[in-house]
Design an enzyme around this catalytic site. Structure first.
Site, mmCIF file in Angstrom:
data_model
loop_
_atom_site.group_PDB
_atom_site.id
_atom_site.type_symbol
_atom_site.label_atom_id
_atom_site.label_comp_id
_atom_site.label_asym_id
_atom_site.label_seq_id
_atom_site.Cartn_x
_atom_site.Cartn_y
_atom_site.Cartn_z
ATOM 1 N N HIS A 149 11.049 -4.041 11.890
ATOM 2 C CA HIS A 149 12.317 -3.481 12.503
ATOM 3 C C HIS A 149 13.608 -4.320 12.211
ATOM 4 O O HIS A 149 13.435 -5.756 11.984
ATOM 5 C CB HIS A 149 12.207 -3.382 14.092
ATOM 6 C CG HIS A 149 13.122 -2.560 14.455
ATOM 7 N ND1 HIS A 149 14.320 -2.864 14.831
ATOM 8 C CD2 HIS A 149 12.887 -1.394 15.119
ATOM 9 C CE1 HIS A 149 14.865 -1.674 15.515
ATOM 10 N NE2 HIS A 149 13.936 -0.929 15.836
ATOM 11 N N GLY A 194 31.013 -16.018 21.798
ATOM 12 C CA GLY A 194 30.119 -17.208 21.654
ATOM 13 C C GLY A 194 30.808 -17.599 20.227
ATOM 14 O O GLY A 194 31.772 -17.176 19.594
ATOM 15 N N PRO A 195 30.139 -18.440 19.638
ATOM 16 C CA PRO A 195 30.321 -19.368 18.282
ATOM 17 C C PRO A 195 30.218 -18.494 17.173
ATOM 18 O O PRO A 195 29.754 -17.574 16.905
ATOM 19 C CB PRO A 195 29.376 -20.441 18.231
ATOM 20 C CG PRO A 195 28.099 -19.951 18.876
ATOM 21 C CD PRO A 195 28.623 -19.135 20.018
ATOM 22 N N GLY A 253 19.823 -16.909 16.457
ATOM 23 C CA GLY A 253 20.263 -15.522 15.677
ATOM 24 C C GLY A 253 21.649 -15.053 16.775
ATOM 25 O O GLY A 253 22.068 -15.892 17.505
#
Length: 568
Positions: free
Chosen positions: A82, A163-164, A175
């Protein structure tokens, strides 16, 4: 209506059951959240988890599960069929009841920001939560999957929403995560009276949004027409927000049209059923029933029931149970196997698990016996709310009888509207039956608090005052909601089925008594309040409602007696 949100996070682990169990344990630790389903696949190496609950609690559970997945799943060694780019690959939020899509979008952004800030995971907002159009499609956000994430983060065009934006050691392990807001996805199968997969496919192509390829000459065997870009030119189907295909199910010995309704707001369940039925009929086939895969929100079933009642020119002012039954019968939901609402409708399933003993669930005899017992509750407040509910119920009954009266067919909608309003008032007052007893119990609990120290005494007094105020407000709400029923009762006395005028009259007597009884409870509880301004205001408003109620009852009973006299 209770606010409920569904969350369907997909985790990049489908083989290690211990890892999956640790993640789902985090979800189950949060009160107000119910874990509904855990579906793992070894080949995809992916687990889809479904849970539902009140919004803030769902956000907390989702955050905890993402945090645990970050601890346990290392994307550097992940392999599966997937598409994926993170340990928690996607985390969509879905409105179920009592909450709008705009509110869910806000919750999605709140969750995304918390994941980004506290866990240091890059987050992309997708579907309805997308911050720009190109990010609406999950495939765009996840393009290149985990293996291309480093380059994507460095690109200005694909800087994460939260986020970063750097591929550090932590991000290399976790990830990225896509957090979205989307409509509830309903998976349904339409049962056909055929074994032909080809004919089922033809119906699927007729209705699905994507449609079928346009061909030269013969619509089945002709050459597919392509665009300048080399893509097939499609003839769109009739149902927006749907995907569908035909298949044969050996277990049942029939072909089905298998459909995902991805946008219920565009294509409600009942519209899909009617459209597939029409297309089947044009091809000489018949839809014999509908199979719902997994769970469904209550609204989708109630909307269907009301739709079919409207088509029959029947009153919509019936009980929720009756509306659900109409939906089940109209769409053949029990065609292949029994459709059990408490096992298939999300809200009913949750209510069954949270079942508590309530007064309104007692039989008439048991309710009377409980009232007559030595327990001080239920008392006058609960009885007043129940009296009000009976008054509204009688008004709804007269409206329903009038809607079905022979010769009054052209007025069915008028009386249906009155019946709906009567049912709504009745349901609200039934809730107040138990709430009045709950309010009394809170007062008793406050009086039972410790009072050994000065701090305990202060806390106890504050708790007593808070509980007493609430015990004053609940019967006042009973007065307000019961007074609303007078408009329905009077309309039924004046315009409803003349054979039922005395039923509406009894409804007026119930409403008057309910308001006067509830006001007695307002007065006795208000007497114990230290906040004299609040007490004075609520007593003044209560007295005004009581006066108007007595006047309304008198006017209505005069009309009732006049009609009785004139008919004799």
């Amino acid at each position: 209506m209770k606010k409920l949100i569904e969350c369907v996070p997909n985790f990049s682990e489908g083989r290690d059951l211990n890892v999956i169990k640790q993640i789902t344990d985090e979800i189950e630790k949060v009160d107000g959240v119910e874990l509904l389903d855990v579906d793992s696949g070894a080949t995809t190496n992916r687990t889809v988890v479904t849970f539902v609950g009140t919004p803030d609690e769902v956000i907390e559970a989702a955050f905890r599960s993402v945090k645990k997945a970050q601890e346990l799943i290392d994307m550097r060694s992940h392999r599966g069929d997937h598409p994926r780019f993170g340990a928690t690959d996607v985390c969509p939020l879905v409105p179920i009841s009592g909450v709008t899509m705009d509110e869910v979008i806000e919750y999605a952004h709140k969750l995304g920001k918390r994941i980004g800030d506290e866990l240091g995971i890059p987050v992309y907002a997708y579907e309805n939560a997308a911050t720009e159009e190109k990010r609406r499609n999950l495939a765009n956000c996840r393009e290149g999957e985990y293996e291309c994430l480093k380059d994507r983060l460095a690109s200005e065009a694909w800087k994460p929403d939260f986020g970063p934006a750097e591929f550090n050691d932590s991000v290399a392990r976790s990830g990225a995560t896509a957090v979205g807001a989307r409509d509830f996805l309903i998976a349904v199968n339409f049962n056909l009276n055929t074994t032909s997969t080809r004919r089922a496919n033809a119906i699927a192509f007729d209705v699905r949004e994507k449609g079928r390829p346009k061909r030269e000459g013969n619509s089945i065997t002709g050459k597919i027409i392509t665009s300048q870009a080399g893509e097939p030119v499609m003839i769109p189907g009739t149902l927006k927000g749907t995907k569908a295909i035909g298949w044969y199910i050996a277990e049942y010995g029939i072909a089905q049209v298998s459909m995902n309704i991805t946008k219920l707001s565009q294509t409600p369940l009942h519209i899909a059923f009617d459209e597939v039925s029409e297309k089947a009929q044009k091809r000489g086939l018949r839809v014999t029933g509908l199979e719902i895969v997994g769970l469904i929100p209550k609204k989708a079933i109630l909307d269907a029931g009301k739709y079919y009642l409207t088509k029959q020119q029947r009153s919509l002012g019936v009980t929720e149970d009756e509306i659900v039954k109409i939906a089940i019968r109209s769409m053949g939901l029990g065609d292949l196997k029994p459709f059990i609402p408490t096992e298939k409708i999300i809200e009913y399933m949750l209510a069954a698990k949270e079942k508590t003993n309530s007064l309104v669930d007692l039989s008439c005899r048991a309710f009377a016996d409980e009232t007559a017992s030595e327990s001080p509750a239920p008392g006058g407040g609960s009885i007043s709310a129940y009296l009000g509910a009976l008054g509204a119920a009688l008004a709804a009954m007269v409206a329903n009888l009038s809607s079905h009266k022979a010769g009054w067919d052209d007025r069915w909608q008028e009386f249906s509207d009155w019946a709906v309003r009567g049912q709504q008032i009745k349901d609200d007052l039934l809730e107040l039956v138990d709430e009045d007893t709950n309010a009394f119990n809170k007062v008793m609990a406050a009086f039972g608090l410790p009072k050994s120290t000065d701090e305990e005494k202060v806390a106890r007094v504050a708790a007593i005052q808070e509980a007493t105020r609430y015990a004053t407000e609940v019967p006042f709400r009973t007065m307000q909601r019961t007074f609303d029923s007078f408009e329905v009762i009077k309309a039924m006395v004046e315009q409803g089925n003349p054979n039922s005028v005395t039923d509406a009259g009894v409804g007026a007597l119930c409403a008057r008594s309910a308001i006067m009884g509830a006001f007695l409870n307002v007065k006795i509880n208000a007497a114990g309040l230290n906040d004299k301004d609040f007490a004075t205001n609520i007593l003044g408003e209560g007295a005004e409602i009581e006066t108007k109620a007595i006047q309304m009852e008198s006017e209505i009973m005069a009309i009732v007696n006049l009609k009785i006299t004139s008919s004799s």
